[in-house]
Write a protein that holds these residues in place. Sequence first.
Motif, PDB file in Angstrom:
ATOM      1  N   SER A 138     -15.382  -7.008 -19.628  1.00 31.63           N
ATOM      2  CA  SER A 138     -14.875  -7.925 -19.172  1.00 31.63           C
ATOM      3  C   SER A 138     -16.546  -9.231 -18.867  1.00 31.63           C
ATOM      4  CB  SER A 138     -14.113  -8.413 -18.436  1.00 31.63           C
ATOM      5  OG  SER A 138     -12.523  -7.385 -18.973  1.00 31.63           O
ATOM      6  N   PRO A 139     -16.269 -10.371 -18.863  1.00 30.31           N
ATOM      7  CA  PRO A 139     -17.312 -11.217 -18.161  1.00 30.31           C
ATOM      8  C   PRO A 139     -17.286 -10.838 -16.510  1.00 30.31           C
ATOM      9  CG  PRO A 139     -16.660 -12.613 -19.578  1.00 30.31           C
ATOM     10  CD  PRO A 139     -15.826 -11.458 -19.262  1.00 30.31           C
ATOM     11  N   LEU A 140     -18.651 -10.262 -15.780  1.00 30.44           N
ATOM     12  CA  LEU A 140     -19.130 -10.633 -14.654  1.00 30.44           C
ATOM     13  C   LEU A 140     -18.296 -11.382 -14.092  1.00 30.44           C
ATOM     14  CD1 LEU A 140     -19.595  -8.681 -12.562  1.00 30.44           C
ATOM     15  CD2 LEU A 140     -22.415  -9.558 -12.571  1.00 30.44           C
ATOM     16  N   ILE A 141     -18.726 -12.923 -14.598  1.00 30.58           N
ATOM     17  CA  ILE A 141     -17.686 -13.906 -14.299  1.00 30.58           C
ATOM     18  C   ILE A 141     -17.605 -13.906 -15.148  1.00 30.58           C
ATOM     19  CG2 ILE A 141     -18.793 -16.183 -12.685  1.00 30.58           C
ATOM     20  CD1 ILE A 141     -20.963 -14.317 -11.915  1.00 30.58           C
ATOM     21  N   HIS A 142     -16.074 -15.329 -14.710  1.00 28.14           N
ATOM     22  CA  HIS A 142     -15.408 -15.637 -15.313  1.00 28.14           C
ATOM     23  C   HIS A 142     -14.600 -16.701 -14.468  1.00 28.14           C
ATOM     24  CE1 HIS A 142     -11.884 -15.859 -18.994  1.00 28.14           C
ATOM     25  NE2 HIS A 142     -12.788 -16.519 -19.286  1.00 28.14           N
ATOM     26  N   VAL A 143     -15.247 -18.024 -14.905  1.00 34.09           N
ATOM     27  CA  VAL A 143     -14.678 -19.202 -14.377  1.00 34.09           C
ATOM     28  C   VAL A 143     -13.628 -19.958 -15.503  1.00 34.09           C
ATOM     29  CG1 VAL A 143     -15.382 -21.649 -13.158  1.00 34.09           C
ATOM     30  CG2 VAL A 143     -16.775 -19.688 -12.969  1.00 34.09           C
ATOM     31  N   GLN A 144     -12.327 -20.619 -15.216  1.00 34.00           N
ATOM     32  CA  GLN A 144     -11.688 -21.501 -16.107  1.00 34.00           C
ATOM     33  C   GLN A 144     -10.986 -22.680 -14.767  1.00 34.00           C
ATOM     34  OE1 GLN A 144      -9.677 -17.118 -16.057  1.00 34.00           O
ATOM     35  NE2 GLN A 144      -9.558 -18.072 -18.555  1.00 34.00           N
ATOM     36  N   GLY A 145     -11.082 -23.638 -16.194  1.00 39.78           N
ATOM     37  CA  GLY A 145     -10.314 -24.677 -15.704  1.00 39.78           C
ATOM     38  C   GLY A 145     -11.054 -25.191 -13.893  1.00 39.78           C
ATOM     39  N   LEU A 146     -12.154 -24.780 -12.813  1.00 40.65           N
ATOM     40  CA  LEU A 146     -12.322 -25.246 -12.224  1.00 40.65           C
ATOM     41  C   LEU A 146     -12.848 -26.391 -11.593  1.00 40.65           C
ATOM     42  CD1 LEU A 146     -13.567 -24.466  -9.675  1.00 40.65           C
ATOM     43  CD2 LEU A 146     -15.897 -24.315 -10.769  1.00 40.65           C
ATOM     44  N   HIS A 147     -12.070 -27.484 -10.742  1.00 40.46           N
ATOM     45  CA  HIS A 147     -12.296 -28.783 -10.420  1.00 40.46           C
ATOM     46  C   HIS A 147     -12.685 -28.651  -8.482  1.00 40.46           C
ATOM     47  CE1 HIS A 147     -10.670 -30.655 -13.698  1.00 40.46           C
ATOM     48  NE2 HIS A 147     -10.233 -29.226 -14.051  1.00 40.46           N
ATOM     49  N   LYS A 148     -13.415 -29.228  -8.425  1.00 37.78           N
ATOM     50  CA  LYS A 148     -13.457 -30.096  -6.977  1.00 37.78           C
ATOM     51  C   LYS A 148     -13.729 -31.233  -6.687  1.00 37.78           C
ATOM     52  CE  LYS A 148     -14.428 -29.095  -2.992  1.00 37.78           C
ATOM     53  NZ  LYS A 148     -12.989 -28.077  -1.594  1.00 37.78           N
ATOM     54  N   ASN A 166     -19.254 -18.829  -4.079  1.00 37.31           N
ATOM     55  CA  ASN A 166     -19.606 -17.615  -3.379  1.00 37.31           C
ATOM     56  C   ASN A 166     -18.195 -18.231  -2.475  1.00 37.31           C
ATOM     57  OD1 ASN A 166     -21.038 -19.806  -2.214  1.00 37.31           O
ATOM     58  ND2 ASN A 166     -22.479 -18.442  -1.449  1.00 37.31           N
ATOM     59  N   CYS A 167     -17.683 -18.929  -2.593  1.00 35.91           N
ATOM     60  CA  CYS A 167     -16.765 -19.396  -2.046  1.00 35.91           C
ATOM     61  C   CYS A 167     -16.943 -20.277  -0.369  1.00 35.91           C
ATOM     62  CB  CYS A 167     -16.296 -18.687  -1.425  1.00 35.91           C
ATOM     63  SG  CYS A 167     -15.109 -17.523  -2.501  1.00 35.91           S
ATOM     64  N   LEU A 168     -18.166 -20.594  -0.145  1.00 35.17           N
ATOM     65  CA  LEU A 168     -18.570 -21.895   0.858  1.00 35.17           C
ATOM     66  C   LEU A 168     -17.833 -22.890   0.538  1.00 35.17           C
ATOM     67  CD1 LEU A 168     -22.796 -21.056   0.135  1.00 35.17           C
ATOM     68  CD2 LEU A 168     -20.615 -21.055   2.464  1.00 35.17           C
ATOM     69  N   GLU A 169     -17.749 -23.479  -0.647  1.00 36.54           N
ATOM     70  CA  GLU A 169     -16.694 -24.732  -0.945  1.00 36.54           C
ATOM     71  C   GLU A 169     -15.233 -23.816  -1.899  1.00 36.54           C
ATOM     72  OE1 GLU A 169     -17.089 -27.192   0.334  1.00 36.54           O
ATOM     73  OE2 GLU A 169     -19.225 -27.257   0.372  1.00 36.54           O
ATOM     74  N   ILE A 170     -14.609 -24.311  -1.351  1.00 40.52           N
ATOM     75  CA  ILE A 170     -13.341 -23.582  -2.038  1.00 40.52           C
ATOM     76  C   ILE A 170     -12.798 -24.731  -2.915  1.00 40.52           C
ATOM     77  CG2 ILE A 170     -10.060 -23.108  -1.736  1.00 40.52           C
ATOM     78  CD1 ILE A 170     -12.283 -21.051  -0.245  1.00 40.52           C
ATOM     79  N   LEU A 171     -12.644 -23.967  -3.803  1.00 42.24           N
ATOM     80  CA  LEU A 171     -12.110 -24.912  -5.546  1.00 42.24           C
ATOM     81  C   LEU A 171     -10.921 -25.220  -5.187  1.00 42.24           C
ATOM     82  CD1 LEU A 171     -10.536 -22.719  -8.145  1.00 42.24           C
ATOM     83  CD2 LEU A 171     -10.750 -21.806  -6.035  1.00 42.24           C
ATOM     84  N   ASP A 172     -10.728 -26.539  -5.602  1.00 46.89           N
ATOM     85  CA  ASP A 172      -9.355 -27.247  -6.017  1.00 46.89           C
ATOM     86  C   ASP A 172      -8.454 -26.732  -6.858  1.00 46.89           C
ATOM     87  OD1 ASP A 172     -10.285 -28.999  -3.302  1.00 46.89           O
ATOM     88  OD2 ASP A 172     -10.600 -30.478  -4.695  1.00 46.89           O
ATOM     89  N   GLN A 173      -8.446 -26.098  -7.583  1.00 43.96           N
ATOM     90  CA  GLN A 173      -8.380 -25.694  -9.007  1.00 43.96           C
ATOM     91  C   GLN A 173      -8.432 -24.871  -9.964  1.00 43.96           C
ATOM     92  OE1 GLN A 173      -5.653 -29.636 -10.962  1.00 43.96           O
ATOM     93  NE2 GLN A 173      -6.365 -28.056 -13.086  1.00 43.96           N
ATOM     94  N   HIS A 178      -7.525 -18.485  -7.494  1.00 42.07           N
ATOM     95  CA  HIS A 178      -6.593 -18.658  -8.236  1.00 42.07           C
ATOM     96  C   HIS A 178      -6.374 -20.142  -7.265  1.00 42.07           C
ATOM     97  CE1 HIS A 178      -4.623 -20.803 -11.212  1.00 42.07           C
ATOM     98  NE2 HIS A 178      -3.401 -20.999 -11.036  1.00 42.07           N
ATOM     99  N   ARG A 179      -6.339 -21.584  -7.498  1.00 43.65           N
ATOM    100  CA  ARG A 179      -5.251 -22.521  -7.311  1.00 43.65           C
ATOM    101  C   ARG A 179      -5.208 -23.836  -7.982  1.00 43.65           C
ATOM    102  NH1 ARG A 179      -7.994 -26.221  -2.735  1.00 43.65           N
ATOM    103  NH2 ARG A 179      -5.976 -26.187  -1.750  1.00 43.65           N
ATOM    104  N   SER A 180      -3.463 -24.116  -8.216  1.00 44.86           N
ATOM    105  CA  SER A 180      -2.695 -24.782  -9.410  1.00 44.86           C
ATOM    106  C   SER A 180      -3.043 -26.060  -9.668  1.00 44.86           C
ATOM    107  CB  SER A 180      -1.651 -24.297  -9.093  1.00 44.86           C
ATOM    108  OG  SER A 180      -1.205 -24.650  -7.781  1.00 44.86           O
ATOM    109  N   ASN A 181      -3.430 -26.068  -8.086  1.00 36.78           N
ATOM    110  CA  ASN A 181      -3.947 -27.685  -7.655  1.00 36.78           C
ATOM    111  C   ASN A 181      -4.557 -27.746  -5.685  1.00 36.78           C
ATOM    112  OD1 ASN A 181      -1.759 -28.738  -5.252  1.00 36.78           O
ATOM    113  ND2 ASN A 181      -0.580 -28.003  -7.078  1.00 36.78           N
ATOM    114  N   ALA A 182      -5.439 -29.102  -5.570  1.00 36.98           N
ATOM    115  CA  ALA A 182      -5.899 -28.659  -4.366  1.00 36.98           C
ATOM    116  C   ALA A 182      -4.828 -28.304  -2.886  1.00 36.98           C
ATOM    117  CB  ALA A 182      -6.283 -30.336  -4.252  1.00 36.98           C
TER     118      ALA A 182
END
Length: 262
Positions: free
Chosen positions: A6-16, A55-62, A73-77
């Motif tokens: 698997s990819p070491l890093i996998h980002v899906q549907g990231l919103h901020k 690196n989680c200095l900012e938390i993703l909204d979705q 994982h977050r479904s929404n903000a």
Amino acid sequence: METPESPLIHVQGLHKSYDDHEVLKNINVAIEKGDLVSIVGPSGCGKSTFLRCLNCLEILDQGTITIADVSLHRSNANSKLDAAFHQKAHNLREEVGMVFQGFNLFPHKTLLENVMLAPMVVRKQSRELARSKAMALLDKVGLSSFKDRYPMKLSGGQQQRAAIARALAMSPLVMLYDEPTSSLDPELVEEVLQVMRALDEEGMTQIVVTHEMYFARDASDYIIYMEGGEIVEISDEDEIFISPKDPRTKRFLTRYTSKWEA
């Protein structure tokens, strides 16, 4: 039959977003172990925010961020950030080293003390082990003879190399760099980029937000072009400069390719 890793890093549907301004819009990318990836694009397009979410200095909204099998994982903000989420964020952050534009070294500590500190405090390493590892890392970045100097007694390039050594002291699986050479004089840029090239040869996974296009083209496995909070194009480091697929990428890179062809 072997299954691919698997990819070491996998980002899906990231919103901020910040207030009503959406900074990242549906970011999707997979990065393999050992890749060196450069992220380029105009100022304010979300490049640094993307790194800070990784690196989680900012938390993703979705969306979902997965690094080394640790997933956030977050479904929404408005999703609740419970203790389990914060523990996962902590676990993910431990796998990721980050180097900033500013060096962020402790001015009252020597280079050796700067590199030793986090492993002793966070990893609970003994002073002897932390010192041994710090010395090896300072040697790796060409600074072992400066171990007893304080940051203000060093050039910007030396301070940034020390910052890389400090990040490596936590044994991260991934290194993130946010414009690591932007505050350096031109003659000091190459000494920092050489350290990053050496880490690439050793197989370290690295993501670099940069305006150093020569480095991006020369050292990257591939390049991500961002604009307006979106990933516009992901392409081979030569192809994206020679034949960009999107007109926005072409418009941005023309200033560099025209210089090289001159």
